[in-house]
Write an enzyme that holds these catalytic residues in place. Structure first.
Site, PDB file in Angstrom:
ATOM      1  N   SER A  23       0.338  -0.797  -0.024  1.00 15.52           N
ATOM      2  CA  SER A  23       0.211  -0.097   0.009  1.00 15.52           C
ATOM      3  C   SER A  23       0.866   1.306  -0.332  1.00 15.52           C
ATOM      4  O   SER A  23       1.062   1.162   1.024  1.00 15.52           O
ATOM      5  CB  SER A  23      -0.545  -0.380   1.542  1.00 15.52           C
ATOM      6  OG  SER A  23      -1.519   1.738   1.691  1.00 15.52           O
ATOM      7  N   HIS A  62      -1.342  -2.118  -4.056  1.00 15.65           N
ATOM      8  CA  HIS A  62      -3.101  -1.597  -4.041  1.00 15.65           C
ATOM      9  C   HIS A  62      -3.164  -0.382  -3.134  1.00 15.65           C
ATOM     10  O   HIS A  62      -1.607   0.251  -3.020  1.00 15.65           O
ATOM     11  CB  HIS A  62      -2.704  -2.632  -1.842  1.00 15.65           C
ATOM     12  CG  HIS A  62      -3.685  -2.317  -1.153  1.00 15.65           C
ATOM     13  ND1 HIS A  62      -4.746  -3.542  -0.994  1.00 15.65           N
ATOM     14  CD2 HIS A  62      -4.144  -1.800   0.163  1.00 15.65           C
ATOM     15  CE1 HIS A  62      -5.844  -2.760  -0.230  1.00 15.65           C
ATOM     16  NE2 HIS A  62      -5.260  -1.740   0.247  1.00 15.65           N
ATOM     17  N   ASP A  66      -5.100   2.716  -1.471  1.00 17.14           N
ATOM     18  CA  ASP A  66      -6.286   3.172  -0.442  1.00 17.14           C
ATOM     19  C   ASP A  66      -6.887   4.067  -0.714  1.00 17.14           C
ATOM     20  O   ASP A  66      -6.563   6.016  -0.607  1.00 17.14           O
ATOM     21  CB  ASP A  66      -5.906   3.772   0.397  1.00 17.14           C
ATOM     22  CG  ASP A  66      -4.952   1.730   1.229  1.00 17.14           C
ATOM     23  OD1 ASP A  66      -5.621   0.880   1.501  1.00 17.14           O
ATOM     24  OD2 ASP A  66      -4.277   1.995   1.519  1.00 17.14           O
ATOM     25  N   MET A 122      -9.836   7.200  -0.286  1.00 19.95           N
ATOM     26  CA  MET A 122     -10.990   7.531   1.359  1.00 19.95           C
ATOM     27  C   MET A 122     -11.289   8.538   0.810  1.00 19.95           C
ATOM     28  O   MET A 122     -10.689   9.575   0.233  1.00 19.95           O
ATOM     29  CB  MET A 122     -10.088   7.408   3.020  1.00 19.95           C
ATOM     30  CG  MET A 122      -8.634   6.374   2.977  1.00 19.95           C
ATOM     31  SD  MET A 122      -8.279   6.811   4.277  1.00 19.95           S
ATOM     32  CE  MET A 122      -6.772   5.012   4.075  1.00 19.95           C
ATOM     33  N   HIS A 141      -8.716   0.038  -3.413  1.00 18.34           N
ATOM     34  CA  HIS A 141      -9.436  -0.438  -2.033  1.00 18.34           C
ATOM     35  C   HIS A 141     -10.366   0.592  -1.755  1.00 18.34           C
ATOM     36  O   HIS A 141     -10.034   2.193  -1.206  1.00 18.34           O
ATOM     37  CB  HIS A 141      -8.881  -0.698  -0.587  1.00 18.34           C
ATOM     38  CG  HIS A 141      -8.959  -1.174   0.091  1.00 18.34           C
ATOM     39  ND1 HIS A 141      -8.613  -0.996   1.928  1.00 18.34           N
ATOM     40  CD2 HIS A 141     -10.540  -1.494   0.923  1.00 18.34           C
ATOM     41  CE1 HIS A 141      -9.201  -1.174   3.393  1.00 18.34           C
ATOM     42  NE2 HIS A 141     -10.635  -1.138   2.196  1.00 18.34           N
ATOM     43  N   MET A 177     -12.683   2.901  -0.098  1.00 22.73           N
ATOM     44  CA  MET A 177     -13.067   3.208   1.588  1.00 22.73           C
ATOM     45  C   MET A 177     -13.746   4.729   1.479  1.00 22.73           C
ATOM     46  O   MET A 177     -13.829   5.641   1.713  1.00 22.73           O
ATOM     47  CB  MET A 177     -12.200   3.635   2.839  1.00 22.73           C
ATOM     48  CG  MET A 177     -11.252   1.991   2.713  1.00 22.73           C
ATOM     49  SD  MET A 177      -9.442   2.315   4.040  1.00 22.73           S
ATOM     50  CE  MET A 177      -8.152   2.481   2.808  1.00 22.73           C
ATOM     51  N   MET A 201      -9.858  -6.522   7.165  1.00 24.03           N
ATOM     52  CA  MET A 201      -9.297  -5.271   8.022  1.00 24.03           C
ATOM     53  C   MET A 201      -8.910  -5.316   9.816  1.00 24.03           C
ATOM     54  O   MET A 201      -9.675  -6.523  10.044  1.00 24.03           O
ATOM     55  CB  MET A 201     -10.146  -4.243   7.946  1.00 24.03           C
ATOM     56  CG  MET A 201     -10.466  -3.252   6.391  1.00 24.03           C
ATOM     57  SD  MET A 201      -9.267  -2.707   5.374  1.00 24.03           S
ATOM     58  CE  MET A 201      -8.396  -1.545   6.854  1.00 24.03           C
ATOM     59  N   ASP A 254      -5.419  -6.321   5.880  1.00 20.82           N
ATOM     60  CA  ASP A 254      -4.796  -5.139   5.630  1.00 20.82           C
ATOM     61  C   ASP A 254      -4.709  -4.523   6.776  1.00 20.82           C
ATOM     62  O   ASP A 254      -5.617  -4.007   7.602  1.00 20.82           O
ATOM     63  CB  ASP A 254      -5.594  -4.417   4.141  1.00 20.82           C
ATOM     64  CG  ASP A 254      -4.980  -3.400   4.381  1.00 20.82           C
ATOM     65  OD1 ASP A 254      -4.285  -2.679   4.742  1.00 20.82           O
ATOM     66  OD2 ASP A 254      -6.552  -2.150   3.421  1.00 20.82           O
TER      67      ASP A 254
HETATM   68  C1  DX5 Z   1      -5.183   1.233   5.756  1.00 21.28           C
HETATM   69  C2  DX5 Z   1      -5.242   1.136   4.877  1.00 21.28           C
HETATM   70  C3  DX5 Z   1      -4.191   0.375   4.819  1.00 21.28           C
HETATM   71  C4  DX5 Z   1      -2.815   0.912   5.052  1.00 21.28           C
HETATM   72  C5  DX5 Z   1      -1.974  -0.181   5.509  1.00 21.28           C
HETATM   73  O1  DX5 Z   1      -7.418   2.340   6.023  1.00 21.28           O
HETATM   74  O2  DX5 Z   1      -6.886   0.673   4.728  1.00 21.28           O
HETATM   75  O3  DX5 Z   1      -3.715  -0.311   3.566  1.00 21.28           O
HETATM   76  O4  DX5 Z   1      -2.684   2.311   4.683  1.00 21.28           O
HETATM   77  O5  DX5 Z   1      -0.975   0.511   6.004  1.00 21.28           O
HETATM   78  P1  DX5 Z   1       0.279  -0.264   7.218  1.00 21.28           P
HETATM   79  O6  DX5 Z   1       0.044  -1.571   6.915  1.00 21.28           O
HETATM   80  O7  DX5 Z   1       1.149   0.787   7.437  1.00 21.28           O
HETATM   81  O8  DX5 Z   1      -1.042  -0.166   7.866  1.00 21.28           O
HETATM   82 ZN    ZN Z   2      -6.223  -1.028   2.130  1.00 23.09          ZN
END
Ligand code: DX5
Ligand code: ZN
Length: 234
Positions: free
Chosen positions: A14, A39, A41, A43, A72, A74, A143, A181
């Site tokens: 990620s 990956h 993320d 948001m 992913h 969110m 998660m 994750d």
């Molecule tokens: C959290 C994300 C993850 C996260 C992973 O909301 O979905 O992908 O950034 O980062 P680490 O490995 O640092 O927890």
């Molecule tokens: Zn993620």
């Protein structure tokens, strides 16, 4: 009894905690490290407290690599954006079970758009909540932190949840990938794999000031190789 399937282990870095001023270099080095996915993320500041990026950055990264992009989402009302992420070059689109009342429709739409479909669960959401949708998805994402930020601590009760999720998938969709994750590093990657996770997201364990991307990836791989060896010798 059906024999248990071996699911190949895939590492999905990620880039959330990477320094995006060096995006092209980071993607190059990550790819050179022999990972399986990137990956991403996404948001929205509503479903989770943080805001990151949208289809524009996904399409930028699409031009930088041929690796599958594991997106992913969110975000609330993910249906509104599925086509945009597919168009941007997403290969896998994962939505949260908590964000959409018509999950089956969302998954069908994702598949119609030519993407693999994933479904994610927050730490407080029970394994059973994806039982009915499980035959229709390519991947389930458990998660292991509350989504929103990189660098958080792994929630310890997740280990048993991963095992219970793998058991549910073995019953209803044995070929399904199980992704984890949040808070994964060389200290716990062996445990989550042993419980049945096979797609491993890691952010801060790969992108940090302690070591290079290549060194951190090697450390992660050594983490699960050591664990596998221990269980073989038992
Ligand atoms: C959290 C994300 C993850 C996260 C992973 O909301 O979905 O992908 O950034 O980062 P680490 O490995 O640092 O927890
Ligand atoms: Zn993620």
């Amino acid at each position: 009894m059906r024999p248990k399937l071996e699911h190949p282990i895939k590492i999905a870095p990620s880039i959330l905690t990477a320094d995006l001023a060096y995006l092209a270099k980071i993607i190059r080095e990550t790819e050179a490290g022999g990972v399986e996915y990137i990956h991403l993320d996404v948001m929205d500041g509503r479903f989770v407290p943080n805001i990151t990026f949208g289809p524009l950055l996904v399409s930028t990264i699409r031009r930088l690599t041929d690796l599958p992009l594991d997106v992913h989402l969110m975000i609330e009302e993910p249906d509104r954006y599925l086509a945009d992420f597919a168009e941007a070059g997403a290969d896998i689109i994962t939505v949260h079970v908590e964000t959409t009342p018509h999950l089956h429709r969302t998954i069908q739409r994702t598949i119609e758009l030519g993407c693999k479909a994933g479904v994610a669960l927050n730490p407080a959401t029970p394994v059973e909540s994806i039982r009915e949708i499980s035959p229709f998805v390519d991947m389930v994402l458990v998660m292991t932190v509350n989504p929103g930020f990189g660098g958080q601590k792994f929630i310890e009760t997740s280990t048993s949840k991963i095992g219970r999720m793998r058991a549910l998938l073995d019953e209803f969709n044995p070929t399904c990938d199980l992704e984890v994750d949040g808070g994964i590093g060389d200290h716990n990657i062996g445990d989550v794999i042993q419980r049945g996770a096979n797609v491993i997201v890691a952010g801060s364990a790969i992108y940090n000031d302690d070591a290079s991307i290549a060194e951190n990836l090697a450390r992660l791989r050594a983490g699960y190789a050591k664990r596998a060896e221990r269980s073989r010798n038992r």
